[in-house]
Motif scaffolding. Structure first.
Motif, mmCIF file in Angstrom:
data_model
loop_
_atom_site.group_PDB
_atom_site.id
_atom_site.type_symbol
_atom_site.label_atom_id
_atom_site.label_comp_id
_atom_site.label_asym_id
_atom_site.label_seq_id
_atom_site.Cartn_x
_atom_site.Cartn_y
_atom_site.Cartn_z
ATOM 1 N N SER A 1 0.934 -1.079 -0.276
ATOM 2 C CA SER A 1 0.707 -0.082 -0.037
ATOM 3 C C SER A 1 0.630 1.746 -0.362
ATOM 4 O O SER A 1 0.620 1.857 -0.657
ATOM 5 C CB SER A 1 -1.021 -0.075 1.278
ATOM 6 N N ILE A 2 1.971 1.296 1.098
ATOM 7 C CA ILE A 2 2.600 2.405 1.166
ATOM 8 C C ILE A 2 3.737 2.671 -0.461
ATOM 9 O O ILE A 2 3.356 4.294 -0.747
ATOM 10 C CB ILE A 2 3.149 1.928 1.967
ATOM 11 N N ALA B 1 0.990 3.615 -3.348
ATOM 12 C CA ALA B 1 0.669 5.100 -3.312
ATOM 13 C C ALA B 1 0.718 6.118 -3.422
ATOM 14 O O ALA B 1 0.977 7.241 -4.037
ATOM 15 C CB ALA B 1 -0.749 5.030 -1.341
ATOM 16 N N TRP C 1 -4.521 5.316 -1.656
ATOM 17 C CA TRP C 1 -4.350 4.195 -0.556
ATOM 18 C C TRP C 1 -5.398 3.353 -0.833
ATOM 19 O O TRP C 1 -5.841 2.233 -0.197
ATOM 20 C CB TRP C 1 -3.972 4.798 0.601
ATOM 21 N N THR D 1 -3.372 -4.868 -1.841
ATOM 22 C CA THR D 1 -2.879 -3.939 -0.945
ATOM 23 C C THR D 1 -3.875 -4.127 0.553
ATOM 24 O O THR D 1 -4.345 -5.033 0.612
ATOM 25 C CB THR D 1 -2.968 -2.620 -1.405
ATOM 26 N N SER E 1 -4.711 0.273 8.100
ATOM 27 C CA SER E 1 -4.503 1.244 6.585
ATOM 28 C C SER E 1 -4.778 2.298 7.603
ATOM 29 O O SER E 1 -4.971 3.048 6.384
ATOM 30 C CB SER E 1 -5.995 0.295 6.375
ATOM 31 N N VAL F 1 -1.817 7.315 6.832
ATOM 32 C CA VAL F 1 -2.644 8.005 6.371
ATOM 33 C C VAL F 1 -2.892 8.891 7.397
ATOM 34 O O VAL F 1 -2.925 10.439 7.108
ATOM 35 C CB VAL F 1 -4.280 7.897 5.603
#
Length: 281
Positions: free
Chosen positions: A77-78, A81, A210, A227, A255, A259
């Protein structure tokens, strides 16, 4: 107290009450998720819902990691994104400068064409994009997740155009008199003065990237390439009726945290970007 003052105080109290109730309704699911993430799994449904863990534990994170590759999902995900955000900014920032500070034939027409893409439903492009990904043999790769997500930058170009247009023309005129070309004007004058706008767009883009779910479900099949967004869905589906809420909420918390941290770190820049600036021409 006069009737006017009483009426004003009453309306203010009602407004504050409504805002408080709305805020609590919004925050409650997040608070329950945090509580469940640190509560032993057998106690989550055995007792009444609480907003704080009675017996705090980190076991849910270990349990989730033993069932699914959640740390790999977090890294995926990191990575995706970040690359999507960088790709959008690499395209949008120079385009915004070109539309905001340069003159060239067809500038207005091209700008309105870019703006028109904002009204195009992205879901309509999913099927042809998916076919292209398959034909290019890019299915189930990070590139399939990242590259098709970058070109949707209509809002970003518009926002950066407005940011560059808000800068005083005298700055660029002085630079031209000193012999600075467009590239130096862009890198040495433009970008340093619109950093708050770039930071705000970075946060918006990162949050959007994300939370990509549908496209990730279509093009990422390998469980180690998923992700967090798609991984959580797989987590819930695979557990079925014997769903373990503690590990699932621990994964969900993972998750949210990145953010939230990015938003808090960039909050000052976001406020500066949204604050009233110079008059636009």
């Amino acid at each position: 107290m006069s009737a006017a003052l009483f009426s004003r105080a009453f309306h203010r109290a009602v407004l504050h009450g409504v805002l408080l109730i709305t805020s609590l309704a919004t925050v409650f699911p997040l608070m329950w998720m945090i509580t469940a993430a640190f509560t032993p799994n057998d106690l989550i449904t055995a007792r009444a819902i609480r907003l704080w863990p009675e017996e705090p534990t980190l076991a849910n994170f270990a349990e989730a990691a033993s069932r699914h590759p959640i740390w790999t999902w977090l890294w995926n995900s990191i990575l995706t994104a970040t690359l999507i955000t960088v790709g959008k900014l690499v395209l949008a920032v120079p385009a915004g400068f070109a539309f905001g500070r340069m003159s060239f034939p067809g500038r207005r027409t091209l700008f309105w064409f870019v703006i028109a893409t904002m009204s195009f439903p992205t879901v309509l492009a999913i099927i042809p994009t998916y076919i292209a990904v398959v034909k290019l043999q890019a299915f189930d790769t990070y590139g399939a997740m990242i590259v098709p997500s970058i070109p949707y930058i209509g809002f970003y170009v518009f926002y950066m155009r407005q940011a560059f247009r808000s800068l005083p023309s005298s700055m660029f005129e002085a630079a031209r008199m000193d012999g600075a070309g467009l590239w130096r004007q862009f890198t040495e004058i433009g970008i340093p003065n619109v950093l708050p706008a770039i930071a705000a767009l970075s946060v918006i883009s990162f949050m959007g990237a994300w939370n990509i779910y549908l496209w990730g479900q279509l093009v990422l099949e390998d469980r180690f390439k998923k992700t967090l967004t798609t991984g959580i869905a797989a987590f819930a589906d695979l557990e079925g009726a014997d769903r373990v809420w503690g590990p699932l909420m621990a994964t969900s918390l993972l998750s949210v945290v990145p953010v939230l941290l990015i938003f808090l770190l960039a909050q000052r820049f976001i406020v500066e970007a949204l604050a009233p600036g110079a008059d636009e021409r």
